[in-house]
Write an enzyme that holds these catalytic residues in place. Structure first.
Site, mmCIF file in Angstrom:
data_model
loop_
_atom_site.group_PDB
_atom_site.id
_atom_site.type_symbol
_atom_site.label_atom_id
_atom_site.label_comp_id
_atom_site.label_asym_id
_atom_site.label_seq_id
_atom_site.Cartn_x
_atom_site.Cartn_y
_atom_site.Cartn_z
ATOM 1 N N ASP A 47 0.871 -1.295 -0.013
ATOM 2 C CA ASP A 47 0.065 0.053 -0.003
ATOM 3 C C ASP A 47 0.821 1.191 -0.031
ATOM 4 O O ASP A 47 0.350 2.184 -0.092
ATOM 5 C CB ASP A 47 -1.015 -0.187 1.299
ATOM 6 C CG ASP A 47 -0.302 0.211 2.397
ATOM 7 O OD1 ASP A 47 0.885 -0.126 2.696
ATOM 8 O OD2 ASP A 47 -1.240 0.109 3.434
ATOM 9 N N SER A 48 2.331 1.114 0.062
ATOM 10 C CA SER A 48 3.233 2.165 -0.166
ATOM 11 C C SER A 48 2.878 2.722 -1.697
ATOM 12 O O SER A 48 3.284 4.033 -1.827
ATOM 13 C CB SER A 48 4.591 1.720 -0.256
ATOM 14 O OG SER A 48 4.718 0.510 -1.000
ATOM 15 N N ASP A 86 -1.375 -6.253 -0.498
ATOM 16 C CA ASP A 86 -1.340 -5.436 0.696
ATOM 17 C C ASP A 86 -3.002 -5.162 1.257
ATOM 18 O O ASP A 86 -3.402 -4.309 0.389
ATOM 19 C CB ASP A 86 -0.527 -4.301 0.778
ATOM 20 C CG ASP A 86 0.399 -4.142 2.192
ATOM 21 O OD1 ASP A 86 0.162 -4.894 3.006
ATOM 22 O OD2 ASP A 86 0.851 -3.146 1.937
ATOM 23 N N LYS A 116 -1.015 -9.511 2.755
ATOM 24 C CA LYS A 116 -0.522 -9.066 4.151
ATOM 25 C C LYS A 116 -1.326 -7.984 4.811
ATOM 26 O O LYS A 116 -2.060 -7.181 4.190
ATOM 27 C CB LYS A 116 1.029 -8.358 3.459
ATOM 28 C CG LYS A 116 1.903 -7.559 4.764
ATOM 29 C CD LYS A 116 2.970 -7.064 4.310
ATOM 30 C CE LYS A 116 2.994 -5.582 3.740
ATOM 31 N NZ LYS A 116 2.468 -4.697 4.704
ATOM 32 N N GLU A 118 -1.269 -5.598 8.616
ATOM 33 C CA GLU A 118 -0.335 -4.904 9.690
ATOM 34 C C GLU A 118 -0.979 -5.204 11.022
ATOM 35 O O GLU A 118 -1.965 -5.236 11.304
ATOM 36 C CB GLU A 118 -0.267 -3.469 9.450
ATOM 37 C CG GLU A 118 0.623 -3.183 8.249
ATOM 38 C CD GLU A 118 0.692 -1.484 7.951
ATOM 39 O OE1 GLU A 118 0.469 -0.760 8.883
ATOM 40 O OE2 GLU A 118 1.223 -1.177 7.012
ATOM 41 N N GLU A 185 9.513 -4.495 10.093
ATOM 42 C CA GLU A 185 9.951 -3.221 9.608
ATOM 43 C C GLU A 185 10.486 -2.374 10.663
ATOM 44 O O GLU A 185 9.928 -2.065 11.843
ATOM 45 C CB GLU A 185 8.704 -2.405 8.811
ATOM 46 C CG GLU A 185 9.038 -1.082 8.334
ATOM 47 C CD GLU A 185 8.191 -0.493 7.519
ATOM 48 O OE1 GLU A 185 7.103 -1.107 7.197
ATOM 49 O OE2 GLU A 185 8.382 0.672 6.802
HETATM 50 O O1 KIV Z 1 3.518 -0.912 1.573
HETATM 51 C C1 KIV Z 1 4.707 -1.582 1.496
HETATM 52 O O2 KIV Z 1 5.531 -1.056 0.588
HETATM 53 C C2 KIV Z 1 5.332 -2.362 2.778
HETATM 54 C C3 KIV Z 1 6.623 -2.584 2.837
HETATM 55 C C4 KIV Z 1 7.297 -1.353 3.224
HETATM 56 C C5 KIV Z 1 6.895 -3.762 3.696
HETATM 57 O O3 KIV Z 1 4.477 -2.547 3.623
#
Ligand code: KIV
Length: 287
Positions: A47-48, A86, A116, A118, A185
């Site tokens: 989600d970056s 994500d 993924k 968090e 992280e």
């Molecule tokens: O969103 C992302 O790119 C991430 C990485 C920083 C692990 O969660």
């Protein structure tokens, strides 16, 4: 030997053999194709993308539809890498059934191999519910950008003995709940290494030192494509933003200076057809 699709078993076998796992983020067809051809084990559609591709100030505004759109593009580019989508902020925190349904959309509608999310032990039941639905889950602890406001910003996590112990317990709770991989992280290297040794599942570090079972970097940090900042832990292998800016300025100058396009960059017309057409033109076309 012909290359095979990377699976979660491949990644677990790598941990068992002590071979580093390689992961990078990607958000579209060309970056996924390049990562796949470069031989990366895994691609995370993080989600970056909210920050590095869509220009938001944080990952918080990213929606399910935005994530699925980019995951589908990555799926079309990557044939071999293990693909992780994500779950965006508020797609899994409020309601466990909604979390399972949203995780399912990443697999069913976007062809992801895993999702993924968090959070530590507070997310264990959600991880278990998604895993029970037959979906591979990747945990993410340490700095968790979706809740960075609560953590007081983008800060290293696990710096005190008590915080390090809390992270270890979070990691164990996620493993017991059924997580198959764990992203660590921005944690001190010794903490990340200890957690990695305690766990059966592979850990993937970002700003977590060399003792993790694998490493992940954000593509735009690695390529120098993000204009705002590069985290201290990221290694920059190129300066593509500067290359892009220079190339665009050169193109603009060529158009303004009438150096582009040349005859080689244009399509000719057959002379007879041209004469036939031009002789019938009654007036000069307006310029
Ligand atoms: O969103 C992302 O790119 C991430 C990485 C920083 C692990 O969660």
């Amino acid at each position: 030997m012909s290359r095979k699709k990377t699976t979660i078993l491949t990644l677990h076998e790598k941990k068992a053999r002590g071979e580093p796992i390689t992961m990078v983020t990607a958000y579209d067809y060309p970056s996924a194709l390049a990562a796949d051809r470069a031989g990366l084990d895994s691609i995370l559609v993080g989600d970056s993308l909210g920050m590095v591709v869509l220009g938001y100030d944080s990952t918080v505004p990213v929606t399910m539809e935005e994530m699925l759109h980019h995951c589908r593009a990555v799926r079309r580019g990557a044939q071999y890498a293990f693909l992780i989508g994500d779950l965006p902020f508020m797609s899994y925190q409020a309601d466990r059934a909604e979390a399972v349904r949203n995780a399912g959309r990443f697999v069913k509608e976007a062809g992801m191999d895993a999702v993924k999310l968090e959070g530590g032990r507070a997310m264990a039941d959600t991880v278990a519910a998604i895993a029970d639905a037959g979906i591979i889950v990747v945990g993410h602890i340490g700095l968790t950008p979706q809740s960075s406001a609560r953590l007081g910003g983008y800060r290293v996590q696990g710096k005190t003995a008590a915080d390090a112990q809390r992270l270890l317990e979070d990691a164990e709770a996620l493993q017991v709940a059924g997580a198959s991989l764990l992203v660590l992280e921005m944690t001190p290297d010794r903490v990340a290494e200890t957690i990695s040794r305690h766990l059966r599942i592979p850990t993937i570090g970002i700003g977590a030192g060399a003792g993790c079972d694998g490493q992940v970097l954000v593509l735009h940090d690695l390529l120098g494509l993000f204009d705002r900042f590069t985290p201290r832990f990221a290694r920059r292998y190129a300066d593509l933003f500067a290359t892009m800016e220079r190339s665009l300025a050169a193109y603009r100058d060529d158009v303004v200076g009438r150096r582009f396009p040349t005859a080689e960059e244009s399509f000719p017309m057959d002379e007879t057809e041209w004469q036939k057409w031009a002789s019938g033109l009654t007036s000069e076309p307006p310029r």
